[in-house]
Design an enzyme around this catalytic site. Structure first.
Site, PDB file in Angstrom:
ATOM      1  N   ASP A 187       0.822  -1.209   0.000  1.00 14.12           N
ATOM      2  CA  ASP A 187       0.000   0.000   0.000  1.00 14.12           C
ATOM      3  C   ASP A 187       0.852   1.252   0.000  1.00 14.12           C
ATOM      4  O   ASP A 187       2.045   1.218   0.301  1.00 14.12           O
ATOM      5  CB  ASP A 187      -0.939   0.008   1.208  1.00 14.12           C
ATOM      6  N   ASP A 243       7.831   3.943  -1.571  1.00 16.03           N
ATOM      7  CA  ASP A 243       7.475   3.480  -0.227  1.00 16.03           C
ATOM      8  C   ASP A 243       6.134   2.750  -0.347  1.00 16.03           C
ATOM      9  O   ASP A 243       5.094   3.378  -0.269  1.00 16.03           O
ATOM     10  CB  ASP A 243       7.372   4.682   0.709  1.00 16.03           C
ATOM     11  N   GLU A 259       0.182  -1.178   5.627  1.00 16.93           N
ATOM     12  CA  GLU A 259       1.248  -0.756   6.538  1.00 16.93           C
ATOM     13  C   GLU A 259       1.166   0.731   6.830  1.00 16.93           C
ATOM     14  O   GLU A 259       1.440   1.178   7.953  1.00 16.93           O
ATOM     15  CB  GLU A 259       2.617  -1.102   5.934  1.00 16.93           C
TER      16      GLU A 259
END
Length: 398
Positions: free
Chosen positions: A80, A133, A167
């Site tokens: 995610d 990320d 996360e």
């Protein structure tokens, strides 16, 4: 598949998580990437690649002959992306950084780290985040295990792989099946610029502050109106002004208000509270409750209601007994020409919670920069180096 092509493919999947959905996974958009990864892992030759009912992707790289007794090593990254800025549609592109400012679009420019001068960078069009990320971490893990699967002459133990949802909203470890995963120790690949090794993270809590006002017609509000907006601003003023993310670094903790909503009748303020030191962490939470008590003494009971919930804790105490994890990461980086740096995490990872659940799990860099930002980027060379680091690291497990 080349790691650059792989990362760009992953980045184009919009996988923003949602802290308010109450679902697991929090968004349906995380499923397509999960299913895509299952296919890739199967094509790479890993055992039993699958996505479970909560959108966790699992697979295993078998040990080479003679290495079956080596304890299983885990590699973890999350699928995610943050909801802090738009996460789709992502349009990654490669630009050469010659040292000058990079124009992302007509209104936004990027000034990369001067250390990357002369390198190719993957950037966005300035309208969304990039998603390194943690799709960079995902790509680096997939590329590393694919390489080892295709080179059975390189000896290594069994490797467990997991890609998690959610996360970014602090729920990545909620449904992680440690027993099925089967690793003794693991790494998350979810850090910043090349060379970073992280085993100290914040202790973290979330606070929701509700300010209850009393609204009347503003023309007749004298001695009657109690404006929750102004009371909320007063509560904010009670927080230490120099202890915010804009004024802190390294091991310094902070209070961070990240959402305000409401009107004269009711205002809600959402905070996160962070500190590496356990005692200071408890003091920060106590100060917020003291501010609540002060407001209620001044304006009457239940004017301010504060709910604080711990989110995760500093993993350091669970990593120190497994110092070989840090030593091996250091050796792997040095072997491929990366200078390792032990730095504190000014945030948290799935590994912080997993360490408390019995799976020691420090964090490694991905090579990306400016996470959660329209100016996010990652050097191509950093992607490639981290693939090499993981290949070497897997071989060091004993």
């Amino acid at each position: 598949m080349d790691i650059v092509e792989r990362f760009i493919t992953y980045a184009k999947f919009g996988t923003t998580s949602d802290p308010y959905s109450g679902e697991h996974p929090s968004t349906e958009t995380q499923w397509p990437l999960a299913r895509h990864l299952v296919t890739e892992l199967a094509e790479a030759g890993l055992e039993n690649p699958h996505v479970d009912e909560r959108c966790y992707v699992y697979a295993w790289l078998p040990a080479t002959p003679g290495k079956e007794d080596v304890p299983t090593l885990g590699l973890i990254a999350h699928m995610d992306t943050s909801n802090a800025v738009p996460g789709a549609p992502v349009h990654p592109r490669i630009v050469h950084f010659g040292g000058n400012t990079i124009r992302l679009n007509e209104r936004l420019t990027l000034e990369p780290n001067p250390a990357y001068r002369g390198q190719d960078l993957i950037v966005t069009d300035g309208n969304t985040l990039l998603g390194s990320d943690d799709k960079a971490g995902v790509a680096e893990i997939v590329s590393a295990v694919e390489y080892l699967a295709q080179h059975p002459d390189i000896p290594h133990g069994r490797v467990a792989v997991c890609f998690t949802p959610d996360e970014e909203i602090g729920e990545g470890a909620d449904f992680f099946d440690i027993q099925k995963f089967g690793a003794v120790t693991a790494y998350t690949v979810d850090g910043g610029e090349l060379g970073e090794i992280e085993y100290e993270n914040f202790n973290a809590a979330a606070a929701v502050v509700t300010v209850n006002g009393l609204n009347t017609h503003p023309g007749y509000g004298k001695d009657k109106m109690r404006n929750a907006v102004l009371l909320g601003a007063e509560f904010l003023g009670l927080q230490p002004p120099a202890e915010t993310p804009a004024h802190t670094e390294g091991f310094e903790g902070f209070y961070h208000v990240h959402n305000i909503a409401g009107n004269e009748s009711k205002v809600t303020l959402e905070f996160i509270i962070r500190d590496h030191d356990e005692m200071r962490f408890e003091q920060r939470k106590a100060l917020m409750l003291q501010a609540t008590q002060f407001m209620n003494l001044k304006y009457g009971g239940n004017t301010v209601e504060t709910e604080i919930k711990d989110q995760y804790y500093n993993m350091k105490q669970h990593i120190l007994p497994h110092w070989e994890l840090i030593e091996n990461a250091t050796k792997a980086m040095e072997k491929v020409g990366v200078t390792p740096r032990e730095v504190p995490i000014r945030g948290g990872t799935d590994g912080a919670r997993l360490s408390y659940l019995g799976l020691p799990c420090p964090n490694l860099c991905t090579g990306g920069a400016n996470f959660h930002s329209l100016m996010e980027y990652i050097p191509v060379a950093s992607l490639r180096k981290m693939e090499q680091v993981l290949i070497e690291l897997i071989q060091l497990q004993k």
